[in-house]
Scaffold this motif. Structure first.
Motif, PDB file in Angstrom:
ATOM      1  N   PHE A   2      -3.047  44.749  44.361  1.00  0.00           N
ATOM      2  CA  PHE A   2      -2.477  45.721  45.299  1.00  0.00           C
ATOM      3  C   PHE A   2      -0.968  45.909  45.093  1.00  0.00           C
ATOM      4  CE2 PHE A   2      -6.458  44.945  47.585  1.00  0.00           C
ATOM      5  CZ  PHE A   2      -6.861  46.268  47.735  1.00  0.00           C
TER       6      PHE A   2
ATOM      7  N   ASN B 190     -13.121  36.537  57.799  1.00  0.00           N
ATOM      8  CA  ASN B 190     -13.768  37.237  56.686  1.00  0.00           C
ATOM      9  C   ASN B 190     -14.454  36.290  55.712  1.00  0.00           C
ATOM     10  OD1 ASN B 190     -13.339  39.857  57.388  1.00  0.00           O
ATOM     11  ND2 ASN B 190     -11.307  39.932  56.445  1.00  0.00           N
TER      12      ASN B 190
ATOM     13  N   VAL C 204      -6.273  39.412  43.797  1.00  0.00           N
ATOM     14  CA  VAL C 204      -6.282  40.596  44.667  1.00  0.00           C
ATOM     15  C   VAL C 204      -4.880  40.998  45.150  1.00  0.00           C
ATOM     16  CG1 VAL C 204      -7.024  41.400  46.946  1.00  0.00           C
ATOM     17  CG2 VAL C 204      -8.684  40.579  45.302  1.00  0.00           C
TER      18      VAL C 204
ATOM     19  N   PRO D 279      -6.400  49.422  52.665  1.00  0.00           N
ATOM     20  CA  PRO D 279      -6.607  49.451  51.208  1.00  0.00           C
ATOM     21  C   PRO D 279      -7.659  50.474  50.792  1.00  0.00           C
ATOM     22  CG  PRO D 279      -6.521  47.203  51.970  1.00  0.00           C
ATOM     23  CD  PRO D 279      -6.570  48.065  53.193  1.00  0.00           C
TER      24      PRO D 279
ATOM     25  N   MET E 223     -18.269  35.986  52.914  1.00  0.00           N
ATOM     26  CA  MET E 223     -18.264  35.952  51.459  1.00  0.00           C
ATOM     27  C   MET E 223     -19.592  35.435  50.908  1.00  0.00           C
ATOM     28  SD  MET E 223     -15.453  37.006  50.199  1.00  0.00           S
ATOM     29  CE  MET E 223     -13.784  37.360  50.685  1.00  0.00           C
TER      30      MET E 223
ATOM     31  N   PHE F 201     -15.635  48.030  53.732  1.00  0.00           N
ATOM     32  CA  PHE F 201     -14.829  47.660  52.563  1.00  0.00           C
ATOM     33  C   PHE F 201     -14.242  46.273  52.837  1.00  0.00           C
ATOM     34  CE2 PHE F 201     -10.940  48.103  49.895  1.00  0.00           C
ATOM     35  CZ  PHE F 201     -11.583  48.365  48.697  1.00  0.00           C
ATOM     36  N   PRO F 202     -14.386  45.331  51.882  1.00  0.00           N
ATOM     37  CA  PRO F 202     -14.017  43.930  52.186  1.00  0.00           C
ATOM     38  C   PRO F 202     -12.546  43.710  52.494  1.00  0.00           C
ATOM     39  CG  PRO F 202     -14.610  44.203  49.868  1.00  0.00           C
ATOM     40  CD  PRO F 202     -14.993  45.460  50.560  1.00  0.00           C
ATOM     41  N   TYR F 203     -11.638  44.626  52.062  1.00  0.00           N
ATOM     42  CA  TYR F 203     -10.207  44.349  52.266  1.00  0.00           C
ATOM     43  C   TYR F 203      -9.603  45.165  53.395  1.00  0.00           C
ATOM     44  CZ  TYR F 203     -11.173  42.274  47.809  1.00  0.00           C
ATOM     45  OH  TYR F 203     -11.739  41.535  46.823  1.00  0.00           O
TER      46      TYR F 203
ATOM     47  N   LEU G  33      26.570  59.737  25.817  1.00  0.00           N
ATOM     48  CA  LEU G  33      25.827  59.045  26.881  1.00  0.00           C
ATOM     49  C   LEU G  33      26.305  57.610  27.073  1.00  0.00           C
ATOM     50  CD1 LEU G  33      22.182  60.288  26.199  1.00  0.00           C
ATOM     51  CD2 LEU G  33      23.781  61.107  27.905  1.00  0.00           C
TER      52      LEU G  33
ATOM     53  N   ASN H 273      23.131  59.130  19.585  1.00  0.00           N
ATOM     54  CA  ASN H 273      22.870  60.561  19.411  1.00  0.00           C
ATOM     55  C   ASN H 273      21.366  60.707  19.223  1.00  0.00           C
ATOM     56  OD1 ASN H 273      23.719  63.347  18.966  1.00  0.00           O
ATOM     57  ND2 ASN H 273      22.861  63.021  16.939  1.00  0.00           N
ATOM     58  N   GLY H 274      20.645  60.574  20.298  1.00  0.00           N
ATOM     59  CA  GLY H 274      19.181  60.602  20.205  1.00  0.00           C
ATOM     60  C   GLY H 274      18.668  59.257  19.729  1.00  0.00           C
ATOM     61  N   PRO H 275      17.349  59.142  19.617  1.00  0.00           N
ATOM     62  CA  PRO H 275      16.771  57.844  19.279  1.00  0.00           C
ATOM     63  C   PRO H 275      17.122  57.383  17.864  1.00  0.00           C
ATOM     64  CG  PRO H 275      15.058  59.526  19.630  1.00  0.00           C
ATOM     65  CD  PRO H 275      16.359  60.193  19.804  1.00  0.00           C
TER      66      PRO H 275
ATOM     67  N   LEU I  79      15.429  66.731  23.313  1.00  0.00           N
ATOM     68  CA  LEU I  79      15.807  66.484  21.919  1.00  0.00           C
ATOM     69  C   LEU I  79      16.340  65.067  21.734  1.00  0.00           C
ATOM     70  CD1 LEU I  79      17.458  69.896  20.945  1.00  0.00           C
ATOM     71  CD2 LEU I  79      15.323  68.982  20.085  1.00  0.00           C
ATOM     72  N   MET I  80      16.974  64.533  22.775  1.00  0.00           N
ATOM     73  CA  MET I  80      17.504  63.168  22.711  1.00  0.00           C
ATOM     74  C   MET I  80      16.381  62.139  22.686  1.00  0.00           C
ATOM     75  SD  MET I  80      20.759  62.296  22.875  1.00  0.00           S
ATOM     76  CE  MET I  80      22.343  63.069  22.934  1.00  0.00           C
ATOM     77  N   THR I  81      15.328  62.436  23.438  1.00  0.00           N
ATOM     78  CA  THR I  81      14.292  61.418  23.614  1.00  0.00           C
ATOM     79  C   THR I  81      13.048  61.664  22.773  1.00  0.00           C
ATOM     80  OG1 THR I  81      13.433  62.678  25.473  1.00  0.00           O
ATOM     81  CG2 THR I  81      14.981  60.916  25.997  1.00  0.00           C
ATOM     82  N   GLY I  82      13.006  62.803  22.070  1.00  0.00           N
ATOM     83  CA  GLY I  82      11.823  63.107  21.278  1.00  0.00           C
ATOM     84  C   GLY I  82      10.672  63.636  22.113  1.00  0.00           C
TER      85      GLY I  82
END
Lengths: 309, 456
Positions: free
Chosen positions: A28, A4, A24, B9, A8, B3-5, A277, A56-58, B83-86
């Motif tokens: 990926f 290849n 690259v 992909p 190029m 496609f070059p790859y 929790l 108890n929550g955030p 409710l815990m995480t908003g």
């Protein structure tokens, strides 16, 4: 093989080429890395931190050190949960798996058409899931009208009003019976696949040398299926220690006197019923530790007994 | 064009672009719909009951209300997590009895629901609602949900069989008298060693104990959230329960739920069944074969002249703090729960007694029901509704129920080995041990502990 680089538009020594060849692969890999970091690494680190906190929550978050672990390890309900889960795991390994192996051997000896039909029939309970099976067996275990009690009464003249699911001593047997229906066929598939790969030349040679069925099983079949057997034992043990849905559906909770309380059930009750929790996370880590220890021991024992594990 | 790859992909990239585009397009369409209020409900019959009222509310206010039906378990876990995480939550949500404690386990300012206490008092609603029902939806004296129901408990009985046996239900005024009659009629009719007729359907694992204890005036928790079930009265109820479910004096059978219960009722295996208001509708719908053969009576009292009912279950309506238009949500909540004109038809459709007392004199509540031997079901339950006991919420409610059952079953073991000798003292000590366990767990809650310590 096609080169290849010759296509190029810029030379290999150029900065653009070097940048491109370095970037690259990362490009990926990026989706995988982003997903892994978001859904595995971050929650993992968060779960470690959470085990040392009360939240108890955030908005409300307090560091409590080892208190969550200390509480769980001294909690009699946790001890009950570990005991119940271990009994269930032992039953899985020493009752359920031998049954699976026995069925697999029966099927392996049968004709192929019958074999396929029975394989499907025995495997099919696994397709319906734990919740469905839990609800179904709750009906079968009903006093007076349930099929089990009717059957027992027909055989013995006693037991029509046996309360399987509300008598502490009967809860675990009921759970094991239910899980056998669910998992015996599933594990049988592994054993059947292993049995079909046993070298028939060895079996025939053993028979010619006068080996009986028991000697043939112990000296030829068992060593041949050992890698699969170890895999199934480890998998079954891990699955047993993660048990939750089946008893929860069957008992509509955790049973009388916590007779159906498993470690994951204890985790659920602590984290999602009571909303703690942090302690839930601590239980999760202890469970991970238990599973890891048991799995390592099982694999080492299998190795020590000879053969690959 | 290549496609070059390579092809793989290219395929990955194509799939990513196409799915990304689909997601972006559908998300754009979804976000274009923004109702003024999102109302989440777990009971399908509530959705049916509210549809017309909500449509009327939409017309009156020129707004759009999105009603979403979500199964109770999914709703509870999603709401807890959100409710815990908003994360986004609905504007209004109906929650199930027993779940409120989870949302109020931290400091009051952290509760994800709007505090309705002042609104209820300011608008004169508080005194028109059965007061005990606020206990399910309150924490530290503040009300976070409107009670949907009262759920008084009566006994439903096979009137035809009871009359055939010559039992006069008006004489069954105490549980002791009830048990005495029960021992007379609990019989093995065909001589096979198994009784074919029992007096009462009762869970043998102690599942009904909280309801029986509430009738006796014993809650699992008190108004301040303290564990409260280790009292001698609770031991007395447990002793009674053991005598009726075990040993030679047994008068009960555990019919359970669903098919088992239906079969038991149709066969006449049990004569009496615990029956909160909501269960009467289930019986009407599921057991048509018993049309005209059932009737209702108040629970026998623990002592002559004492409370003749208890309570079992409940639903509450919350407005979340995240709601952008809380006044509009409050207006809808009031229309749903306190619009007298709507409550009559809703009672007829559900048999559930609303806690809003103004509605109880509506004609629908006085109506005689042929299914229940022409008794006025609404009036019977409404007469008992004011005396329903409070049932206080706690994050440790589920744990307390488990531990109460454990104390009960340990007492059962003791009874089966040693009879009643020393049983009361043993039961009291077991109740204390189990209550202490719940105390130990609840005292670990640093948020509640800090608030309690900060109180004057």
């Amino acid at each position: 093989m096609r080169n290849n680089t010759s296509d190029m538009p810029y030379p290999e020594s150029s900065t653009l080429y070097r940048l491109k060849t370095r970037l690259v692969p990362w490009l990926f890999l990026a989706p995988f890395l982003v997903l892994t970091c978001t859904f595995f690494v971050y929650p993992f680190l968060n779960a470690v931190a959470l085990a040392f906190r009360q939240t108890n929550g955030p908005a409300s978050n307090v560091f409590v050190g080892w208190d969550n672990f200390r509480f769980v390890l001294t909690d009699p309900d946790f001890h009950t949960a570990v005991k119940n889960t271990t009994v269930y795991a032992l039953a899985s390994v020493f009752v359920q798996l031998p049954l699976s192996l026995g069925l697999a051997m029966l099927l392996n000896a049968g004709r192929s058409r019958v074999k396929n039909l029975f394989r499907l029939v025995l495997f099919s309970p696994h397709l319906v899931g734990q919740i469905f099976v839990g609800i179904l067996f709750a009906v079968l275990f009903m006093p007076r009208y349930g099929m089990f009690n009717r059957f027992i009464q027909a055989l013995t003249g006693w037991g029509l009003e046996q309360r399987w699911l509300s008598t502490p001593a009967l809860v675990m047997p009921a759970l094991i019976i239910t899980s056998m229906w669910l998992y015996v066929g599933f594990n049988m598939i592994y054993f059947l696949a292993a049995l079909q790969n046993v070298d028939q030349n060895l079996v025939e040679a053993a028979r010619i040398d006068g080996a009986g069925p028991w000697a043939e099983f112990v000296h030829i079949i068992l060593p041949a299926i050992k890698p699969v057997a170890v895999f199934v034992v480890v998998l079954s043990t891990i699955g047993s220690y993660q048990l939750f849905e089946l008893p929860y559906a069957l008992l509509q909770g955790f049973g009388p006197k916590n007779a159906g309380l498993t470690i994951v059930g204890y985790l659920y009750r602590t984290a999602f019923d009571s909303g703690d929790l942090g302690t839930g996370a601590a239980i999760g880590w202890l469970l991970a530790l238990i599973i890891m220890t048991i799995s390592i021991v099982q694999i080492r024992v299998a190795k020590a007994m000879g053969g690959e594990a | 064009m290549s496609f070059p790859y390579g092809k793989a992909p290219l395929a990955l990239l194509t799939v990513a672009i196409v799915t990304g585009a689909i997601l972006a397009a559908t998300r754009g369409r979804q976000s274009a719909y923004e109702p003024d209020l999102v109302f989440m409900i777990f009971a399908p019959n509530h959705v049916e009951a509210y549809e017309e009222v909500v449509a009327e509310f939409e017309r009156e206010h020129g707004v759009d209300v999105d009603i979403q039906l979500v199964s109770s378990r999914a709703l509870t876990s999603r709401l807890q997590a959100a409710l815990m995480t908003g994360a986004p939550v609905p504007d209004l949500v109906e929650i199930l009895n027993g779940t409120m404690g989870y949302y109020t386990r931290g400091p009051l300012q952290d509760v994800g629901f709007v505090d309705l206490t002042d609104r209820l008092h300011d608008e004169g609603l508080y005194d028109r609602i059965v007061e005990s029902r606020f206990s399910l939806w309150s924490s530290r004296g503040r009300v976070f949900a409107l009670p949907h129901d009262v759920h008084p408990v009566m006994l439903c009985y096979r009137r035809d069989l009871v009359e055939e046996l010559g039992i006069d239900v008006s004489t069954l005024t105490t549980w002791d008298e009830f048990a005495r009659v029960g021992r007379e009629i609990t019989t093995d009719l065909d001589g096979d060693g198994n009784p074919d007729r029992y007096m009462l359907d009762l869970n043998h694992g102690g599942g009904m104990l909280p309801t029986l204890l509430l009738q006796r005036g014993v809650g699992l928790f008190d108004a301040d959230g303290n564990v409260a079930f280790d009292v001698p009265e609770a031991a007395d109820v447990i002793m009674w329960h053991i005598r009726q479910t075990r040993g030679p004096g047994r008068i009960t059978f555990e019919a359970g739920w669903g098919q088992g219960l239906t079969k038991t009722m149709i066969d006449g295996l049990c004569l009496f069944y615990f029956c909160p208001d909501w269960r009467t509708k289930q019986f009407e719908m599921d057991i048509a074969a018993l049309d005209g053969k059932l009737a209702l009576m108040p629970l026998p009292a623990w002592e002559a002249g004492a409370r003749r009912t208890s309570t079992w279950g409940g639903t509450g309506l919350c407005i979340t703090k995240a709601c952008r238009n809380q006044e509009l949500a409050w207006a809808l909540a009031k229309k749903l729960y306190f619009d007298k004109d709507e409550l009559g038809a809703r009672f007829k459709a559900s048999n559930i007694i609303p806690p809003f007392q103004d509605a109880w004199n509506l004609p629908e509540f006085q109506e005689q029901r042929p299914f229940f031997s022409n008794q006025p079901v609404g009036a019977l339950f409404a007469a008992l509704a004011p005396s329903t006991p409070p049932d206080y919420a706690s994050p440790y409610l589920s744990l307390a129920r488990t531990k109460l059952s454990e104390a009960f079953l340990n007492a059962v073991d003791r009874f089966e080995k040693h009879g009643e000798d020393g049983l009361r003292e043993y039961t009291i000590s077991e109740l204390k041990r189990c209550a202490d366990y719940v105390r130990r767990v609840s005292e670990r809650n640093v948020f509640l502990r800090e608030e309690m310590e900060a109180r004057p």
